[in-house]
Design an enzyme around this catalytic site. Structure first.
Site, PDB file in Angstrom:
ATOM      1  N   HIS A 211     -11.223  -1.994   0.116  1.00  0.00           N
ATOM      2  CA  HIS A 211     -10.763  -0.669  -0.308  1.00  0.00           C
ATOM      3  C   HIS A 211     -11.883   0.367  -0.317  1.00  0.00           C
ATOM      4  O   HIS A 211     -11.614   1.563  -0.160  1.00  0.00           O
ATOM      5  CB  HIS A 211     -10.126  -0.759  -1.694  1.00  0.00           C
ATOM      6  CG  HIS A 211      -8.807  -1.470  -1.676  1.00  0.00           C
ATOM      7  ND1 HIS A 211      -7.656  -0.877  -1.212  1.00  0.00           N
ATOM      8  CD2 HIS A 211      -8.460  -2.736  -2.050  1.00  0.00           C
ATOM      9  CE1 HIS A 211      -6.645  -1.733  -1.308  1.00  0.00           C
ATOM     10  NE2 HIS A 211      -7.103  -2.870  -1.813  1.00  0.00           N
ATOM     11  N   GLU A 241      -1.945   6.741   2.289  1.00  0.00           N
ATOM     12  CA  GLU A 241      -2.460   7.281   3.549  1.00  0.00           C
ATOM     13  C   GLU A 241      -1.516   8.318   4.145  1.00  0.00           C
ATOM     14  O   GLU A 241      -1.552   8.604   5.340  1.00  0.00           O
ATOM     15  CB  GLU A 241      -2.693   6.145   4.554  1.00  0.00           C
ATOM     16  CG  GLU A 241      -1.447   5.405   4.991  1.00  0.00           C
ATOM     17  CD  GLU A 241      -1.106   4.221   4.092  1.00  0.00           C
ATOM     18  OE1 GLU A 241      -0.429   3.296   4.584  1.00  0.00           O
ATOM     19  OE2 GLU A 241      -1.510   4.221   2.918  1.00  0.00           O
TER      20      GLU A 241
END
Length: 332
Positions: A211, A241
């Site tokens: 991440h 996203e």
């Protein structure tokens, strides 16, 4: 008039709560009231008949002497502020500090109508000065607190409206801005386009590199997008996203040009991370506002066009059909 008889004439000034000194034409002291005795510690017997300038050097300065002598010629009262003349008659407070004095001198006429004496009155303004200084300090503190409060408010506003990772406006701010742009477009008859962007295979990137790498890519992606978009465009992070771009007063052809430029900038992005080069692409859905279209339908058309771009191979832009969203196919 000798000092003794002069003293009797001015005894009615003895009880005033301010310093009173009376001078004759030679600027000798012929009256010295009880207040000045208390302030200075000098008794009348120490002061009467003596030259004021010798007793108190500030009174002997040429500027002060000149103004005092002018009073005997009928000049208007002279004011001596503590800011400019310091302490004409030094007097200490119990704590050892100097008593601040505001002084005024004026002429007194005798029985023959001529100015025979000059009265110098001294008012203790120490407390007033202290209060003014305290007020100034409080004012500066308030101004400093006000500046700090505004900074905090600005930071809180930023926290409420900005995505902390990318610095872009967050979903709530984006939707509010989109609603305002829809109303403005309708009011003035302008075109309005909306792009929905989604990074391709971003979950795979997170799973492979972690991440932290994903966060770094999102930050760089946001910077690249801001550089590729126009000044009038607004980009926001809608979640994960997923991103959106509001394009005011833009035709479909103009929006497609911007979208293709954005795809190219993302495609050319290369980020070095942990010895490797990470790349990404995006899928874009483009929708242009239809008459009487609601915000949620406008957003849904752009979103579905973005999913259509993914179905057709990703790294591309697809334009939503007008009106109903039924022609767009959602992925399973």
């Amino acid at each position: 008039m000798n000092p003794s008889s002069c003293e009797n004439v001015f005894l009615n000034m003895d009880c005033l709560p301010m310093g009173i000194m009376v001078l004759d034409r030679q600027l000798r002291v012929c009256f010295w009231n009880a207040c000045l005795e208390s302030w200075t510690g000098f008794s009348r017997q120490d002061i009467l008949g003596r030259d004021s300038g010798e007793l108190f050097p500030q009174l002997g300065r040429s500027l002060v002497v000149s103004r005092l002598k002018d009073l005997f010629d009928g000049a208007p009262p002279a004011v001596f502020s503590y800011h400019l003349h310091n302490h004409l008659i030094p007097a200490r407070l119990p704590d050892g500090s100097m008593r601040l004095q505001h002084s005024m001198a004026y002429g007194l006429r005798g029985p023959d109508g001529d100015i025979s004496h000059v009265v110098l009155s001294l008012q203790d303004v120490t407390e007033i000065h202290s209060r003014l200084r305290e007020n100034l300090r409080v004012r500066k503190d308030l101004e400093r607190e006000n500046r700090l409060r505004k900074k905090v408010e600005l930071k809180l506003r930023e926290l409420a409206t900005r995505d902390m990772l990318t610095g872009l406006i967050n979903r709530r701010s984006f939707l509010g801005l989109l609603g305002r742009e829809i109303r403005r477009a309708r009011r003035y008859g302008h075109t309005l386009c909306l792009m929905a962007l989604d990074l391709d295979h971003f979950k795979r990137l997170n799973d492979t590199w972690g991440h932290l790498a994903g966060d770094e890519m999102l930050k760089i992606f946001a910077t690249v997008c801001q550089g590729a978009l126009r000044d009038v465009d607004h980009i926001g992070r809608l979640g994960g996203e997923e991103f959106g771009v509001i394009m005011p007063e833009t035709t479909p052809d103009g929006a497609r040009v911007v979208g293709e430029r954005l795809l190219k900038a993302i495609r050319n992005l290369a980020v070095r991370y942990d010895g490797s080069v990470l790349r990404m692409t995006a899928s874009i859905g483009l929708a242009c506002l239809e008459p009487d279209e609601e915000l949620k339908d406008f957003l849904l058309r752009a979103d579905r066009a973005m999913y259509q771009a993914k179905l057709l191979g990703r790294d591309r832009l697809e334009e939503a059909p007008g009106g109903s969203c039924s022609q767009c196919v959602l992925p399973e």
